[in-house]
Design a protein around this motif. Structure first.
Motif, mmCIF file in Angstrom:
data_model
loop_
_atom_site.group_PDB
_atom_site.id
_atom_site.type_symbol
_atom_site.label_atom_id
_atom_site.label_comp_id
_atom_site.label_asym_id
_atom_site.label_seq_id
_atom_site.Cartn_x
_atom_site.Cartn_y
_atom_site.Cartn_z
ATOM 1 N N GLY A 194 0.789 -1.217 0.000
ATOM 2 C CA GLY A 194 0.000 0.000 0.000
ATOM 3 C C GLY A 194 0.824 1.270 0.000
ATOM 4 N N ASP A 195 2.122 1.167 0.262
ATOM 5 C CA ASP A 195 2.996 2.343 0.291
ATOM 6 C C ASP A 195 3.360 2.815 -1.111
ATOM 7 O OD1 ASP A 195 3.046 2.463 3.030
ATOM 8 O OD2 ASP A 195 5.008 1.488 3.250
ATOM 9 N N LYS A 196 3.749 4.079 -1.194
ATOM 10 C CA LYS A 196 4.285 4.633 -2.429
ATOM 11 C C LYS A 196 5.808 4.608 -2.381
ATOM 12 C CE LYS A 196 0.380 7.680 -3.468
ATOM 13 N NZ LYS A 196 -0.055 9.095 -3.664
ATOM 14 N N LEU A 197 6.413 4.172 -3.473
ATOM 15 C CA LEU A 197 7.867 4.057 -3.592
ATOM 16 C C LEU A 197 8.353 4.998 -4.688
ATOM 17 C CD1 LEU A 197 10.599 2.524 -3.064
ATOM 18 C CD2 LEU A 197 9.898 0.967 -4.901
ATOM 19 N N GLY A 198 9.218 5.927 -4.346
ATOM 20 C CA GLY A 198 9.784 6.816 -5.345
ATOM 21 C C GLY A 198 10.900 6.136 -6.104
ATOM 22 N N HIS A 199 11.047 6.477 -7.378
ATOM 23 C CA HIS A 199 12.180 5.959 -8.152
ATOM 24 C C HIS A 199 12.692 7.061 -9.067
ATOM 25 C CE1 HIS A 199 14.176 2.171 -9.989
ATOM 26 N NE2 HIS A 199 14.929 3.245 -10.189
#
Length: 425
Positions: A194-199
Protein backbone atom coordinates in the motif's frame (compact mmCIF):
# COMPACT_ATOMS: atom_id res chain seq x y z
CA UNK A 1 41.49 -17.45 -2.29
CA UNK A 2 38.93 -18.55 0.24
CA UNK A 3 35.30 -18.22 -0.74
CA UNK A 4 33.90 -14.96 0.69
CA UNK A 5 30.32 -14.34 1.64
CA UNK A 6 29.10 -12.67 -1.52
CA UNK A 7 28.73 -12.12 -5.14
CA UNK A 8 26.70 -10.38 -7.74
CA UNK A 9 14.21 -2.68 -18.97
CA UNK A 10 14.20 -4.46 -21.11
CA UNK A 11 14.14 -1.76 -23.75
CA UNK A 12 16.52 1.16 -24.22
CA UNK A 13 15.14 4.67 -24.20
CA UNK A 14 13.95 5.37 -27.74
CA UNK A 15 15.72 8.69 -28.18
CA UNK A 16 18.99 7.34 -26.82
CA UNK A 17 18.79 4.21 -28.95
CA UNK A 18 18.07 6.21 -32.09
CA UNK A 19 20.95 8.58 -31.48
CA UNK A 20 23.37 5.76 -30.83
CA UNK A 21 22.19 3.89 -33.91
CA UNK A 22 22.94 6.96 -36.01
CA UNK A 23 26.39 7.25 -34.46
CA UNK A 24 27.00 3.58 -35.15
CA UNK A 25 26.32 4.13 -38.83
CA UNK A 26 28.64 7.15 -38.88
CA UNK A 27 31.40 5.09 -37.29
CA UNK A 28 31.40 2.74 -40.28
CA UNK A 29 30.56 -0.51 -38.57
CA UNK A 30 31.01 -2.84 -41.51
CA UNK A 31 34.36 -1.43 -42.53
CA UNK A 32 35.80 -1.59 -39.05
CA UNK A 33 34.65 -5.15 -38.48
CA UNK A 34 36.15 -6.30 -41.76
CA UNK A 35 39.61 -5.30 -40.60
CA UNK A 36 39.53 -8.00 -37.96
CA UNK A 37 38.39 -10.58 -40.47
CA UNK A 38 41.26 -9.68 -42.82
CA UNK A 39 43.84 -10.71 -40.23
CA UNK A 40 45.32 -14.19 -40.12
CA UNK A 41 42.78 -16.41 -38.38
CA UNK A 42 43.62 -19.43 -36.28
CA UNK A 43 47.34 -19.49 -37.05
CA UNK A 44 49.59 -21.50 -34.73
CA UNK A 45 51.84 -19.32 -32.58
CA UNK A 46 54.30 -19.86 -29.75
CA UNK A 47 53.73 -23.16 -27.96
CA UNK A 48 51.48 -24.40 -30.74
CA UNK A 49 48.67 -22.13 -29.51
CA UNK A 50 46.22 -20.87 -32.15
CA UNK A 51 45.84 -17.08 -32.27
CA UNK A 52 44.13 -14.40 -34.33
CA UNK A 53 43.27 -10.79 -33.42
CA UNK A 54 45.22 -9.01 -30.69
CA UNK A 55 47.59 -11.86 -29.86
CA UNK A 56 51.21 -12.29 -30.91
CA UNK A 57 53.89 -14.65 -29.66
CA UNK A 58 54.82 -11.99 -27.08
CA UNK A 59 51.70 -10.00 -26.19
CA UNK A 60 47.96 -10.16 -25.60
CA UNK A 61 46.21 -6.83 -26.14
CA UNK A 62 42.96 -6.04 -24.33
CA UNK A 63 40.86 -2.93 -24.92
CA UNK A 64 39.62 -0.54 -22.24
CA UNK A 65 36.80 1.90 -23.04
CA UNK A 66 36.43 3.97 -19.90
CA UNK A 67 35.12 7.24 -18.51
CA UNK A 68 37.84 9.39 -16.99
CA UNK A 69 36.23 12.80 -17.55
CA UNK A 70 32.42 12.34 -17.57
CA UNK A 71 29.65 11.44 -15.15
CA UNK A 72 31.45 8.25 -14.03
CA UNK A 73 34.98 9.64 -13.95
CA UNK A 74 35.61 8.42 -10.40
CA UNK A 75 34.47 4.92 -11.28
CA UNK A 76 36.45 4.90 -14.53
CA UNK A 77 39.68 5.86 -12.82
CA UNK A 78 39.33 3.18 -10.15
CA UNK A 79 38.29 0.45 -12.61
CA UNK A 80 41.18 1.25 -14.95
CA UNK A 81 43.83 1.44 -12.26
CA UNK A 82 42.65 -1.85 -10.75
CA UNK A 83 42.98 -3.48 -14.17
CA UNK A 84 46.41 -1.97 -14.68
CA UNK A 85 47.38 -3.41 -11.30
CA UNK A 86 46.16 -6.86 -12.37
CA UNK A 87 48.17 -6.64 -15.59
CA UNK A 88 51.28 -5.52 -13.72
CA UNK A 89 51.03 -8.42 -11.28
CA UNK A 90 50.25 -10.98 -14.00
CA UNK A 91 53.16 -9.81 -16.12
CA UNK A 92 55.51 -9.89 -13.13
CA UNK A 93 54.66 -13.58 -12.84
CA UNK A 94 55.47 -14.24 -16.49
CA UNK A 95 52.20 -13.17 -18.09
CA UNK A 96 49.64 -15.60 -19.44
CA UNK A 97 50.46 -18.35 -21.92
CA UNK A 98 54.02 -17.03 -22.17
CA UNK A 99 52.74 -13.63 -23.29
CA UNK A 100 52.63 -10.26 -21.57
CA UNK A 101 49.26 -8.56 -21.17
CA UNK A 102 48.79 -5.06 -22.55
CA UNK A 103 45.86 -2.71 -21.97
CA UNK A 104 44.95 -0.21 -24.69
CA UNK A 105 43.00 2.55 -22.94
CA UNK A 106 40.62 5.12 -24.40
CA UNK A 107 38.58 7.68 -22.43
CA UNK A 108 35.13 8.26 -23.92
CA UNK A 109 34.05 10.72 -21.21
CA UNK A 110 30.58 9.11 -21.21
CA UNK A 111 30.01 10.59 -24.65
CA UNK A 112 28.10 8.34 -27.12
CA UNK A 113 30.07 9.43 -30.18
CA UNK A 114 33.44 8.92 -28.48
CA UNK A 115 32.36 5.54 -27.09
CA UNK A 116 31.29 4.16 -30.46
CA UNK A 117 34.35 5.66 -32.17
CA UNK A 118 36.58 4.14 -29.50
CA UNK A 119 35.16 0.69 -30.14
CA UNK A 120 35.69 1.12 -33.89
CA UNK A 121 39.29 2.18 -33.31
CA UNK A 122 40.32 -0.57 -30.90
CA UNK A 123 38.32 -3.60 -32.06
CA UNK A 124 40.56 -4.52 -35.04
CA UNK A 125 43.66 -4.65 -32.83
CA UNK A 126 42.61 -6.18 -29.49
CA UNK A 127 41.55 -9.67 -28.47
CA UNK A 128 38.62 -8.31 -26.47
CA UNK A 129 37.62 -5.68 -23.91
CA UNK A 130 38.26 -6.00 -20.18
CA UNK A 131 36.31 -2.78 -19.64
CA UNK A 132 33.50 -0.94 -21.39
CA UNK A 133 31.65 1.59 -19.22
CA UNK A 134 28.11 2.59 -20.17
CA UNK A 135 25.14 0.29 -20.81
CA UNK A 136 23.76 2.41 -23.71
CA UNK A 137 27.11 2.43 -25.47
CA UNK A 138 27.65 -1.31 -25.18
CA UNK A 139 24.08 -1.88 -26.36
CA UNK A 140 24.73 0.36 -29.38
CA UNK A 141 27.49 -1.95 -30.63
CA UNK A 142 26.00 -5.20 -29.34
CA UNK A 143 25.42 -6.65 -32.81
CA UNK A 144 28.90 -5.70 -33.91
CA UNK A 145 30.42 -7.32 -30.83
CA UNK A 146 28.59 -10.55 -31.63
CA UNK A 147 29.77 -10.41 -35.25
CA UNK A 148 33.34 -9.46 -34.30
CA UNK A 149 33.42 -12.13 -31.55
CA UNK A 150 35.49 -9.82 -29.38
CA UNK A 151 34.65 -10.75 -25.78
CA UNK A 152 33.44 -7.75 -23.72
CA UNK A 153 33.24 -7.72 -19.92
CA UNK A 154 31.39 -4.41 -19.38
CA UNK A 155 31.16 -2.28 -16.29
CA UNK A 156 27.45 -2.07 -17.05
CA UNK A 157 24.62 -4.17 -15.74
CA UNK A 158 21.63 -3.60 -18.03
CA UNK A 159 19.56 -6.66 -18.94
CA UNK A 160 19.60 -5.44 -22.55
CA UNK A 161 23.20 -6.69 -22.72
CA UNK A 162 22.19 -10.30 -22.09
CA UNK A 163 21.83 -12.79 -24.92
CA UNK A 164 25.18 -12.43 -26.67
CA UNK A 165 27.82 -14.94 -25.64
CA UNK A 166 30.44 -12.27 -26.32
CA UNK A 167 29.04 -9.77 -23.77
CA UNK A 168 29.06 -11.16 -20.26
CA UNK A 169 27.48 -9.19 -17.41
CA UNK A 170 29.47 -9.67 -14.20
CA UNK A 171 26.99 -9.90 -11.36
CA UNK A 172 23.28 -9.17 -11.16
CA UNK A 173 21.61 -6.93 -13.74
CA UNK A 174 20.02 -3.65 -12.66
CA UNK A 175 16.48 -5.09 -12.58
CA UNK A 176 17.56 -7.94 -10.29
CA UNK A 177 19.71 -5.59 -8.21
CA UNK A 178 16.70 -3.31 -7.72
CA UNK A 179 14.43 -6.21 -6.81
CA UNK A 180 16.91 -7.25 -4.12
CA UNK A 181 17.15 -3.62 -2.97
CA UNK A 182 13.38 -3.27 -2.52
CA UNK A 183 13.27 -6.65 -0.79
CA UNK A 184 15.70 -5.14 1.73
CA UNK A 185 13.52 -2.04 2.14
CA UNK A 186 10.45 -4.21 2.83
CA UNK A 187 12.12 -6.65 5.19
CA UNK A 188 14.30 -4.23 7.14
CA UNK A 189 13.25 -0.60 6.54
CA UNK A 190 9.48 -0.64 6.99
CA UNK A 191 8.26 -0.38 3.40
CA UNK A 192 4.95 -2.26 3.16
CA UNK A 193 1.95 -3.09 0.99
CA UNK A 194 0.00 0.00 0.00
CA UNK A 195 3.00 2.34 0.29
CA UNK A 196 4.29 4.63 -2.43
CA UNK A 197 7.87 4.06 -3.59
CA UNK A 198 9.78 6.82 -5.34
CA UNK A 199 12.18 5.96 -8.15
CA UNK A 200 14.59 8.54 -9.59
CA UNK A 201 16.34 7.17 -12.65
CA UNK A 202 18.49 8.08 -15.65
CA UNK A 203 16.76 7.94 -19.01
CA UNK A 204 18.12 5.08 -21.10
CA UNK A 205 19.20 1.48 -20.56
CA UNK A 206 20.51 1.76 -17.01
CA UNK A 207 17.64 3.65 -15.40
CA UNK A 208 14.82 1.99 -17.29
CA UNK A 209 16.15 -1.50 -16.61
CA UNK A 210 16.29 -0.66 -12.90
CA UNK A 211 12.77 0.76 -13.10
CA UNK A 212 11.57 -2.60 -14.46
CA UNK A 213 12.70 -4.12 -11.16
CA UNK A 214 10.70 -1.55 -9.18
CA UNK A 215 7.59 -2.14 -11.26
CA UNK A 216 7.86 -5.88 -10.77
CA UNK A 217 8.16 -5.50 -7.00
CA UNK A 218 5.22 -3.09 -7.03
CA UNK A 219 3.07 -5.67 -8.82
CA UNK A 220 4.12 -8.43 -6.44
CA UNK A 221 3.73 -6.45 -3.22
CA UNK A 222 0.96 -3.90 -3.73
CA UNK A 223 3.25 -0.88 -3.98
CA UNK A 224 2.79 2.24 -6.12
CA UNK A 225 5.86 3.51 -7.98
CA UNK A 226 6.23 7.29 -8.30
CA UNK A 227 8.63 7.86 -11.21
CA UNK A 228 11.08 10.73 -11.66
CA UNK A 229 13.10 10.46 -14.89
CA UNK A 230 16.28 12.56 -15.14
CA UNK A 231 19.22 13.08 -17.50
CA UNK A 232 22.91 12.43 -16.65
CA UNK A 233 23.43 16.20 -16.85
CA UNK A 234 20.82 16.86 -14.13
CA UNK A 235 22.70 17.37 -10.87
CA UNK A 236 20.20 19.24 -8.65
CA UNK A 237 17.46 16.95 -7.35
CA UNK A 238 15.42 19.68 -5.59
CA UNK A 239 12.46 19.39 -7.96
CA UNK A 240 12.46 15.58 -7.76
CA UNK A 241 12.50 15.63 -3.95
CA UNK A 242 9.63 18.13 -3.89
CA UNK A 243 7.54 15.91 -6.16
CA UNK A 244 8.27 12.77 -4.15
CA UNK A 245 7.53 14.50 -0.85
CA UNK A 246 4.21 15.76 -2.20
CA UNK A 247 3.36 12.23 -3.36
CA UNK A 248 4.00 10.88 0.13
CA UNK A 249 6.60 8.23 -0.72
CA UNK A 250 7.84 6.01 2.10
CA UNK A 251 11.15 5.05 0.44
CA UNK A 252 13.15 5.96 -2.67
CA UNK A 253 15.27 4.06 -5.20
CA UNK A 254 17.83 6.02 -7.21
CA UNK A 255 19.32 4.68 -10.42
CA UNK A 256 21.71 7.43 -11.43
CA UNK A 257 25.26 8.58 -10.66
CA UNK A 258 26.95 9.52 -7.38
CA UNK A 259 26.35 13.25 -7.87
CA UNK A 260 22.63 12.78 -8.28
CA UNK A 261 22.50 10.46 -5.26
CA UNK A 262 24.28 13.00 -3.05
CA UNK A 263 21.92 15.77 -4.13
CA UNK A 264 18.84 13.58 -3.65
CA UNK A 265 19.80 12.44 -0.17
CA UNK A 266 21.04 15.86 0.93
CA UNK A 267 17.96 17.72 -0.28
CA UNK A 268 15.61 15.07 1.13
CA UNK A 269 17.20 15.37 4.57
CA UNK A 270 17.14 19.17 4.47
CA UNK A 271 13.45 19.29 3.55
CA UNK A 272 12.30 16.71 6.08
CA UNK A 273 11.80 13.78 3.71
CA UNK A 274 13.63 11.40 6.02
CA UNK A 275 12.83 8.11 4.30
CA UNK A 276 15.29 5.31 3.43
CA UNK A 277 16.94 5.79 0.04
CA UNK A 278 18.72 2.99 -1.80
CA UNK A 279 20.81 3.21 -4.96
CA UNK A 280 22.08 0.82 -7.59
CA UNK A 281 25.77 0.03 -7.50
CA UNK A 282 26.64 2.90 -9.88
CA UNK A 283 25.03 5.48 -7.59
CA UNK A 284 27.73 5.76 -4.94
CA UNK A 285 31.35 6.79 -4.55
CA UNK A 286 33.07 7.20 -1.18
CA UNK A 287 34.24 10.65 -2.25
CA UNK A 288 30.68 11.76 -1.43
CA UNK A 289 31.60 11.45 2.24
CA UNK A 290 33.71 14.56 1.77
CA UNK A 291 30.67 16.63 0.80
CA UNK A 292 28.01 18.40 2.85
CA UNK A 293 25.68 15.49 2.18
CA UNK A 294 27.85 13.09 4.22
CA UNK A 295 25.80 13.07 7.46
CA UNK A 296 22.57 12.41 5.55
CA UNK A 297 24.23 9.72 3.42
CA UNK A 298 25.42 7.84 6.50
CA UNK A 299 21.97 8.10 8.10
CA UNK A 300 19.59 7.50 5.18
CA UNK A 301 21.39 5.94 2.23
CA UNK A 302 22.01 2.33 1.18
CA UNK A 303 23.45 0.73 -1.96
CA UNK A 304 22.66 -2.58 -3.64
CA UNK A 305 25.81 -3.97 -5.22
CA UNK A 306 26.87 -7.22 -6.94
CA UNK A 307 29.91 -7.92 -4.78
CA UNK A 308 31.66 -7.51 -1.48
CA UNK A 309 32.92 -3.94 -0.92
CA UNK A 310 36.62 -3.17 -1.01
CA UNK A 311 36.64 -2.56 2.75
CA UNK A 312 35.31 -5.99 3.71
CA UNK A 313 37.58 -8.15 5.85
CA UNK A 314 37.31 -11.25 3.62
CA UNK A 315 40.55 -12.41 2.00
CA UNK A 316 39.77 -11.11 -1.50
CA UNK A 317 38.94 -7.51 -0.56
CA UNK A 318 41.66 -7.33 2.09
CA UNK A 319 44.45 -8.37 -0.29
CA UNK A 320 43.20 -6.17 -3.13
CA UNK A 321 42.86 -3.15 -0.83
CA UNK A 322 46.43 -3.58 0.39
CA UNK A 323 47.84 -4.09 -3.11
CA UNK A 324 45.91 -1.16 -4.57
CA UNK A 325 46.90 1.18 -1.76
CA UNK A 326 50.54 0.25 -2.29
CA UNK A 327 50.30 0.86 -6.04
CA UNK A 328 48.23 4.05 -5.81
CA UNK A 329 48.91 5.55 -2.37
CA UNK A 330 47.39 8.94 -3.22
CA UNK A 331 44.06 7.51 -4.43
CA UNK A 332 41.11 6.48 -2.30
CA UNK A 333 39.62 3.03 -2.26
CA UNK A 334 36.15 2.49 -3.72
CA UNK A 335 34.12 -0.31 -5.24
CA UNK A 336 35.24 0.59 -8.76
CA UNK A 337 38.46 -1.14 -7.73
CA UNK A 338 36.48 -4.33 -7.09
CA UNK A 339 34.62 -4.07 -10.41
CA UNK A 340 37.80 -3.51 -12.39
CA UNK A 341 39.77 -6.25 -10.70
CA UNK A 342 36.97 -8.80 -10.99
CA UNK A 343 36.62 -8.18 -14.73
CA UNK A 344 40.37 -8.34 -15.32
CA UNK A 345 40.80 -11.52 -13.30
CA UNK A 346 37.80 -13.09 -15.03
CA UNK A 347 39.30 -12.30 -18.44
CA UNK A 348 42.63 -13.63 -17.21
CA UNK A 349 41.03 -16.89 -16.08
CA UNK A 350 39.44 -17.33 -19.51
CA UNK A 351 42.83 -16.70 -21.13
CA UNK A 352 44.50 -19.30 -18.94
CA UNK A 353 41.91 -21.94 -19.80
CA UNK A 354 42.06 -21.04 -23.49
CA UNK A 355 45.84 -21.44 -23.34
CA UNK A 356 45.43 -24.92 -21.87
CA UNK A 357 43.20 -25.74 -24.83
CA UNK A 358 45.85 -24.22 -27.13
CA UNK A 359 43.35 -21.78 -28.60
CA UNK A 360 43.82 -18.05 -27.92
CA UNK A 361 41.59 -17.01 -30.80
CA UNK A 362 38.57 -14.89 -29.99
CA UNK A 363 36.31 -17.92 -30.30
CA UNK A 364 38.69 -20.00 -28.21
CA UNK A 365 38.68 -17.50 -25.35
CA UNK A 366 34.90 -17.21 -25.44
CA UNK A 367 34.55 -21.00 -25.38
CA UNK A 368 36.83 -21.09 -22.35
CA UNK A 369 34.68 -18.53 -20.52
CA UNK A 370 31.53 -20.51 -21.31
CA UNK A 371 33.07 -23.42 -19.42
CA UNK A 372 33.53 -21.46 -16.18
CA UNK A 373 30.98 -22.22 -13.45
CA UNK A 374 31.01 -21.58 -9.69
CA UNK A 375 34.14 -19.48 -10.03
CA UNK A 376 35.23 -16.98 -7.41
CA UNK A 377 37.64 -14.09 -7.99
CA UNK A 378 37.55 -13.29 -4.27
CA UNK A 379 34.40 -11.18 -4.21
CA UNK A 380 31.57 -13.59 -5.07
CA UNK A 381 30.63 -16.64 -7.09
CA UNK A 382 30.02 -16.41 -10.85
CA UNK A 383 28.54 -18.76 -13.43
CA UNK A 384 29.33 -17.90 -17.08
CA UNK A 385 27.76 -20.92 -18.73
CA UNK A 386 24.51 -19.21 -19.81
CA UNK A 387 24.86 -16.08 -22.02
CA UNK A 388 21.18 -15.25 -21.50
CA UNK A 389 21.67 -14.79 -17.75
CA UNK A 390 23.88 -12.57 -15.59
CA UNK A 391 26.70 -14.36 -13.81
CA UNK A 392 24.92 -14.00 -10.44
CA UNK A 393 21.55 -13.03 -8.95
CA UNK A 394 22.98 -12.03 -5.58
CA UNK A 395 23.21 -8.54 -4.14
CA UNK A 396 25.05 -7.22 -1.11
CA UNK A 397 23.49 -4.24 0.67
CA UNK A 398 26.06 -1.71 1.87
CA UNK A 399 25.91 1.77 3.39
CA UNK A 400 28.20 4.82 3.39
CA UNK A 401 30.51 4.68 6.38
CA UNK A 402 33.31 7.18 7.02
CA UNK A 403 34.89 4.89 9.56
CA UNK A 404 35.13 1.94 7.17
CA UNK A 405 37.97 1.28 4.76
CA UNK A 406 36.74 2.24 1.31
CA UNK A 407 33.89 4.33 2.70
CA UNK A 408 31.24 1.63 3.01
CA UNK A 409 30.25 -1.28 5.23
CA UNK A 410 28.01 -4.31 4.75
CA UNK A 411 24.44 -4.06 6.05
CA UNK A 412 23.10 -7.28 4.54
CA UNK A 413 25.22 -10.15 3.31
CA UNK A 414 24.97 -11.53 -0.23
CA UNK A 415 21.44 -12.70 -0.81
CA UNK A 416 19.06 -13.63 -3.62
CA UNK A 417 15.52 -12.58 -2.76
CA UNK A 418 12.64 -14.92 -3.55
CA UNK A 419 11.32 -12.25 -5.93
CA UNK A 420 14.62 -12.22 -7.82
CA UNK A 421 14.48 -15.99 -8.19
CA UNK A 422 10.99 -15.87 -9.68
CA UNK A 423 11.51 -12.80 -11.90
CA UNK A 424 11.08 -13.40 -15.63
CA UNK A 425 11.93 -10.87 -18.32
Amino acid sequence: MTTPRAHRSRRPHKATAAALAALLAIAGAAGCSSKAKDKDSGKAGAGGVKTDVGVTDKTIKLGVLTDMTGVYATLGKSVTQAQQLYVKQANAEGGICGRKLELVVRDHGYDPQKAVAGYSELEPDVLGFAQFIGSPFVAAVKQRITTDKALVLPQAWSASLLGSEYIRVLGSTYDIETINAIDFLMKEKGLKKGDKLGHVYFEGDYGENALAGSKYMAEQNGLTVVEQKIKPTDNDMTAQVAALKKAGVKAIVISAGPRQAASLVGVAAATGLTVPIIGNNSAYAPQLLGTQAAPALEKMYYISTPSLPIGDDAEGPSKLAADYAAAYPKDSLDNGVVAGWTAAETFGEALKRACEAKDLTREGVDKALLGIKDWNAGFGVHDFTDPSAPSSLESVIIKPDKAAKGGSSVVREAEISDAAKSFKR
